[in-house]
Write a protein that holds these residues in place. Structure first.
Motif, short mmCIF file in Angstrom:
data_model
loop_
_atom_site.label_atom_id
_atom_site.label_comp_id
_atom_site.label_asym_id
_atom_site.label_seq_id
_atom_site.Cartn_x
_atom_site.Cartn_y
_atom_site.Cartn_z
N PRO A 75 -23.82 -30.47 8.97
CA PRO A 75 -24.29 -30.31 10.35
C PRO A 75 -25.82 -30.38 10.49
CG PRO A 75 -23.55 -28.20 9.43
CD PRO A 75 -23.15 -29.25 8.45
N ASP A 76 -26.54 -30.11 9.42
CA ASP A 76 -28.01 -30.08 9.53
C ASP A 76 -28.66 -31.40 9.14
OD1 ASP A 76 -27.96 -27.52 10.43
OD2 ASP A 76 -28.27 -26.62 8.45
N PHE A 77 -27.86 -32.40 8.85
CA PHE A 77 -28.43 -33.69 8.46
C PHE A 77 -27.82 -34.81 9.30
CE2 PHE A 77 -29.35 -31.03 4.88
CZ PHE A 77 -30.60 -31.46 4.45
N GLU A 78 -28.58 -35.86 9.41
CA GLU A 78 -28.14 -36.99 10.21
C GLU A 78 -28.35 -38.27 9.40
OE1 GLU A 78 -29.30 -38.92 14.60
OE2 GLU A 78 -30.71 -37.59 13.55
N LEU A 79 -27.33 -39.09 9.33
CA LEU A 79 -27.47 -40.38 8.65
C LEU A 79 -28.19 -41.33 9.62
CD1 LEU A 79 -26.53 -41.66 5.92
CD2 LEU A 79 -24.68 -42.71 7.22
N MET A 80 -29.23 -41.98 9.12
CA MET A 80 -30.08 -42.77 10.01
C MET A 80 -29.74 -44.24 10.04
SD MET A 80 -32.19 -40.64 11.44
CE MET A 80 -33.61 -41.60 11.98
N ALA A 81 -28.90 -44.68 9.09
CA ALA A 81 -28.56 -46.10 9.02
C ALA A 81 -27.27 -46.25 8.23
CB ALA A 81 -29.68 -46.88 8.34
N PRO A 82 -26.53 -47.32 8.48
CA PRO A 82 -25.35 -47.57 7.65
C PRO A 82 -25.77 -47.72 6.18
CG PRO A 82 -25.46 -49.11 9.51
CD PRO A 82 -26.76 -48.39 9.46
N VAL A 83 -24.81 -47.47 5.30
CA VAL A 83 -25.10 -47.55 3.85
C VAL A 83 -24.20 -48.61 3.23
CG1 VAL A 83 -25.24 -46.27 1.68
CG2 VAL A 83 -25.80 -45.13 3.83
N PRO A 84 -24.56 -49.87 3.36
CA PRO A 84 -23.71 -50.91 2.78
C PRO A 84 -23.76 -50.90 1.25
CG PRO A 84 -25.72 -51.88 3.70
CD PRO A 84 -25.72 -50.44 4.08
N LEU A 85 -24.84 -50.35 0.68
CA LEU A 85 -25.00 -50.39 -0.78
C LEU A 85 -25.32 -48.98 -1.29
CD1 LEU A 85 -27.03 -53.71 -0.81
CD2 LEU A 85 -24.66 -53.42 -1.56
N ASN A 86 -26.48 -48.82 -1.88
CA ASN A 86 -26.78 -47.57 -2.56
C ASN A 86 -28.10 -46.96 -2.12
OD1 ASN A 86 -28.28 -49.61 -3.57
ND2 ASN A 86 -28.11 -48.98 -5.70
N THR A 87 -28.56 -47.34 -0.94
CA THR A 87 -29.79 -46.77 -0.40
C THR A 87 -29.40 -45.98 0.85
OG1 THR A 87 -31.06 -48.61 -1.27
CG2 THR A 87 -32.08 -47.33 0.51
N VAL A 88 -29.78 -44.70 0.84
CA VAL A 88 -29.31 -43.80 1.89
C VAL A 88 -30.50 -43.28 2.69
CG1 VAL A 88 -27.88 -41.78 2.38
CG2 VAL A 88 -27.45 -43.13 0.31
N CYS A 89 -30.48 -43.53 3.99
CA CYS A 89 -31.54 -43.10 4.88
C CYS A 89 -31.01 -42.00 5.79
CB CYS A 89 -32.03 -44.28 5.73
SG CYS A 89 -32.86 -45.54 4.78
N PHE A 90 -31.66 -40.85 5.77
CA PHE A 90 -31.15 -39.72 6.56
C PHE A 90 -32.28 -38.76 6.86
CE2 PHE A 90 -30.93 -36.49 3.11
CZ PHE A 90 -31.11 -37.30 2.01
N ARG A 91 -31.99 -37.76 7.67
CA ARG A 91 -33.01 -36.75 7.87
C ARG A 91 -32.39 -35.41 8.21
NH1 ARG A 91 -37.20 -37.69 11.96
NH2 ARG A 91 -36.48 -36.67 13.84
N PHE A 92 -33.18 -34.39 7.96
CA PHE A 92 -32.81 -33.02 8.28
C PHE A 92 -32.99 -32.85 9.78
CE2 PHE A 92 -34.44 -28.60 8.87
CZ PHE A 92 -33.29 -27.92 8.50
N VAL A 93 -31.98 -32.27 10.43
CA VAL A 93 -32.08 -32.12 11.89
C VAL A 93 -31.82 -30.67 12.31
CG1 VAL A 93 -31.58 -34.51 12.48
CG2 VAL A 93 -29.68 -32.91 12.11
N GLY A 94 -31.96 -29.74 11.37
CA GLY A 94 -31.67 -28.33 11.68
C GLY A 94 -32.85 -27.57 12.25
N ALA A 95 -33.61 -28.24 13.11
CA ALA A 95 -34.77 -27.60 13.73
C ALA A 95 -35.06 -28.36 15.03
CB ALA A 95 -35.98 -27.68 12.78
N PRO A 96 -35.92 -27.83 15.89
CA PRO A 96 -36.19 -28.51 17.15
C PRO A 96 -36.71 -29.93 16.94
CG PRO A 96 -37.06 -26.28 17.20
CD PRO A 96 -36.61 -26.52 15.81
N PRO A 97 -36.28 -30.86 17.78
CA PRO A 97 -36.59 -32.29 17.61
C PRO A 97 -38.08 -32.59 17.44
CG PRO A 97 -34.98 -32.01 19.36
CD PRO A 97 -35.37 -30.63 18.93
N ASP A 98 -38.92 -31.88 18.15
CA ASP A 98 -40.35 -32.23 18.09
C ASP A 98 -40.98 -31.85 16.75
OD1 ASP A 98 -40.10 -29.54 18.55
OD2 ASP A 98 -41.99 -29.42 19.69
N GLN A 99 -40.26 -31.08 15.93
CA GLN A 99 -40.82 -30.69 14.63
C GLN A 99 -40.23 -31.49 13.47
OE1 GLN A 99 -40.69 -26.41 13.99
NE2 GLN A 99 -40.73 -26.10 16.21
#
Lengths: 471, 471
Positions: free
Chosen positions: A384-408
């Motif tokens: 719940p605290d992470f968000e996948l930022m792009a599809p992962v067709p291979l082995n490179t994973v782009c994501f971010r922590f989202v467990g805090a207010p958006p502006d931070q």
């Protein structure tokens, strides 16, 4: 140094090298040093007298090693890997001993002929058409520059080589996610960055082919001559796959050179189940991928394939009297196939690597790496605290922590990354997606096992917890 | 391959490598093989299953070695040498083990800082002004291309990078004896070969500065913008030395970039008594030489020095988000200093070589090589059947057999060369001087001793005798 000293020291080095491979995970992946810290330990002047090799090797261990970023570590998940293998290192040992300079056939016949054959091997391994002819380059940046230059010359009947640019402006196209080397090549080739069209991408970060087609139409109407489209199989940020077949079709329609940049992901085409990525590539004009990224071959080693080798050679050929040989009509003189005149014997390491692993061994590693990418993507999606930022067709994973207010979030994700990288246990880097600071991990290291990825994910979760804020 | 297998195989290789160094003279310098002979021994397809390393190494010895031209042999007197040293090979072993990819400071801090320092060492060793800043490139071809591109951008306030060429034509100058890579770079940079002015040479094969000045004047009057003069310290055919100071002065007068190509002979500037060659170089804009030619450092390793590193970096810089780091303002990110993004850890081998030999050790070797050149030149002068074709300022000797009717000399000299090269005992190459086929021997090999040169001269005399005809 005489030969018996060499023998002694080289054996010592081999033991150090093997120990390094064994213990690489004991080193901090990213060294904790400040700019200038290594420089300050090196004398300002070259020594007049010879130093004993023992002293040099000691300084290598004491001064240089603390400033090394360990690309060899399976905890190196930054950028794309410059992965390699032990067979490749063995080949480099022999290459450096022979010191072959492979500019023409005569200066190293075995190198020229081995290059010809291993490039055929690679072509078949990746499922490329036999209409492609391969040549080894140093980097994909250089190969892409070769593509743009050949496109330039072919489209102008070699007039720019001969007389320089006239009034005609030439346009080059790629997606907004394309590697920075494309714009660099556009500048070097003399087109001008303002003639470089960055076509927008879709929700998967792949080029929108219909916008490409429209942009080309508009440019033609405005008097530009579209000269090259660079598409990507595996963009740098997210390994997005451009619609190669559609782009090939658009290029054919307008007689535009289509160069496919598969620098990283090209290796994945050893897997038949991933050939959907390269559909349409046989209708393109050139294709590049880096065995030095994901095919276990030491940097540098780039495989560049072209449909029209004659055009490539005609773009670069210059034969002074001192380089003429009696067999020039019968052989491949690879000096004319790229920018530098001198060339290392890079074919040897490709040959060693492919044989020592076998195609099945390479496929197995690549499948394992891709499975790890899919696994982490799923973990991220479920957290719940992470968000996948792009599809992962291979082995490179782009994501971010989202467990805090958006502006931070930008600031927090950067802090998470820096804190972990500073620990020395893991090294990964960032990218920007939809203008958001994004964590990015690539799983292509030769020695990577599942537990390395699990550890990385655990570390990221642990550190992230300290930044958790209720909304 | 696991680590203990690597240890075992690497030790085996070290013994082979040391044996090779010991026995290199037992191999034919130039292999006696036909085009296709190696190719035909390599399977058409990559193996599915892994091969045992023993089989690969055996094939290396049985299939590859018979097709190797032995650049390591002291009987290799062709082209310019790609000489090296055992310390350099040891460094390459470590470089390949670390597999550092040195594109930015963060990816290998020790490499970036060692590069900065050893380039200062080299600058001081060659007696260059401290206004020069150095960077390692792969080859002189690439460094010269960098010079032309930076000249292009500086002269146009970076307008071509931004918008491409307009109507202005740009001219580039070099002597008619300059290396082929200059014309290649002129084409790549988009100037057009017809804007490349080959200035005639004097009786010493050095550029006629007064003709350069006139040519520039004429071009300016005709509306061209002279952008760069490439001068040579040591041309490829005869190691002629252009009048650097005069050329610098002409360039200053017209605000033209002066690039000095000392690819081979630059190493000789370690000798204070040879600094006459570089007089005026501190008034130039850039200078290149190849430690991989005559400074005992494995190919590839080119040292490129510029007065205005900011202009160089601004010519090439592109910083995508995924390459940004927190220390970018404090460090040198060498990716922006040249064409390829990726870079090997080449500074390490320079550091090993300079320390292991000491400046005095390097000077001693270079002096010995030059003495051998002078010796052979004198022998040729004194021999009634041979003619010295060019002055010998260094260690490259151009001459021809003249003991037969003039109309047969080209053919006979070619036959002499081919017969000797075919023997495997010696390998040298040709050039063309004053439109005459000329034998050319270069004495820069690391292991070269006086007797190798004496043997070479004896062989040439012996074979020539069979072609002797009374006039």
């Amino acid at each position: 140094m005489n030969t018996s000293d060499f023998r002694k020291h080289a054996h010592e080095l081999v033991d150090w090298m093997a120990d390094y491979f064994e213990n690489v995970e004991d080193y901090p992946v990213l060294p904790d040093i400040k700019p200038g810290q290594i420089l300050n330990q090196i004398p300002n002047n070259a020594p007049d007298k010879a130093d004993p090799f023992e002293a040099i090797f000691k300084d290598f261990k004491d001064v240089i090693m603390p400033g090394i970023t360990h690309w060899e570590s399976p905890n190196f998940m930054a950028y794309f890997p410059a992965n390699k293998s032990k067979a490749s290192v063995l080949a480099e040992m022999l290459m450096s001993t022979l010191g072959s300079q492979c500019m023409i056939w005569l200066t190293s016949p075995a190198a020229a002929e081995l290059e010809e054959q291993v490039m055929i091997w690679l072509r078949e391994m990746l499922g490329l058409s036999s209409n492609y002819t391969g040549v080894i380059q140093d980097t994909a940046s250089t190969a892409t520059l070769c593509a743009l230059l050949t496109a330039r010359e072919k489209a102008t009947a070699f007039a720019i080589n001969e007389d320089g640019f006239g009034e005609q402006k030439f346009t080059v196209y790629a997606s907004s996610e394309i590697h920075s080397s494309i714009e660099k090549a556009v500048k070097i080739a003399g087109f001008g960055a303002s003639q470089f069209r960055q076509v927008p991408v879709d929700e998967n970060f792949a080029m929108r082919a219909e916008v490409l087609a429209e942009t080309i139409q508009k440019d033609i109407a405005a008097g530009f001559l579209p000269i090259c489209v660079v598409s990507a199989i595996g963009t740098t940020s997210t390994t997005a796959v451009d619609p190669i077949a559609k782009i090939s079709e658009i290029c054919k329609r307008h007689n535009i050179w289509h160069h496919v940049d598969a620098a990283y992901a090209g290796t994945a085409l050893v897997l038949p189940e991933l050939r959907w990525m390269s559909e349409g590539v046989d209708e393109a004009d050139s294709f590049v991928f880096n065995p030095h990224k994901w095919m276990f071959t030491n940097f540098d080693c780039t495989a560049y394939f072209v449909k029209d080798p004659v055009a490539l050679v005609n773009t670069f050929t210059i034969t002074p009297d001192y380089l003429k040989t009696s067999v020039d009509e019968e052989v491949k003189n690879y000096r004319d196939w790229g920018i530098p005149l001198g060339r290392r014997f890079r074919a040897l390491k490709l040959w060693f690597v492919i044989r020592e692993m076998g195609v099945e061994g390479i496929q197995k590693k690549i499948r394992a790496h891709i499975a790890l990418g899919k696994w982490l993507a799923q973990e991220v999606i479920e957290h719940p605290d992470f968000e996948l930022m792009a599809p992962v067709p291979l082995n490179t994973v782009c994501f971010r922590f989202v467990g805090a207010p958006p502006d931070q979030l930008d600031q927090i994700n950067k802090a998470i990354m820096n804190e972990i990288n500073k620990s020395g246990k893991l090294f990964f880097t960032q990218t920007k997606l939809l203008d958001q600071f994004t964590l990015r991990l690539a799983f292509g290291n030769t020695n990577l096992e599942a537990y390395h990825v699990e550890n990385a994910w655990n570390q990221i979760q642990e550190v992230s917890k300290t930044y958790k804020q209720e909304a």
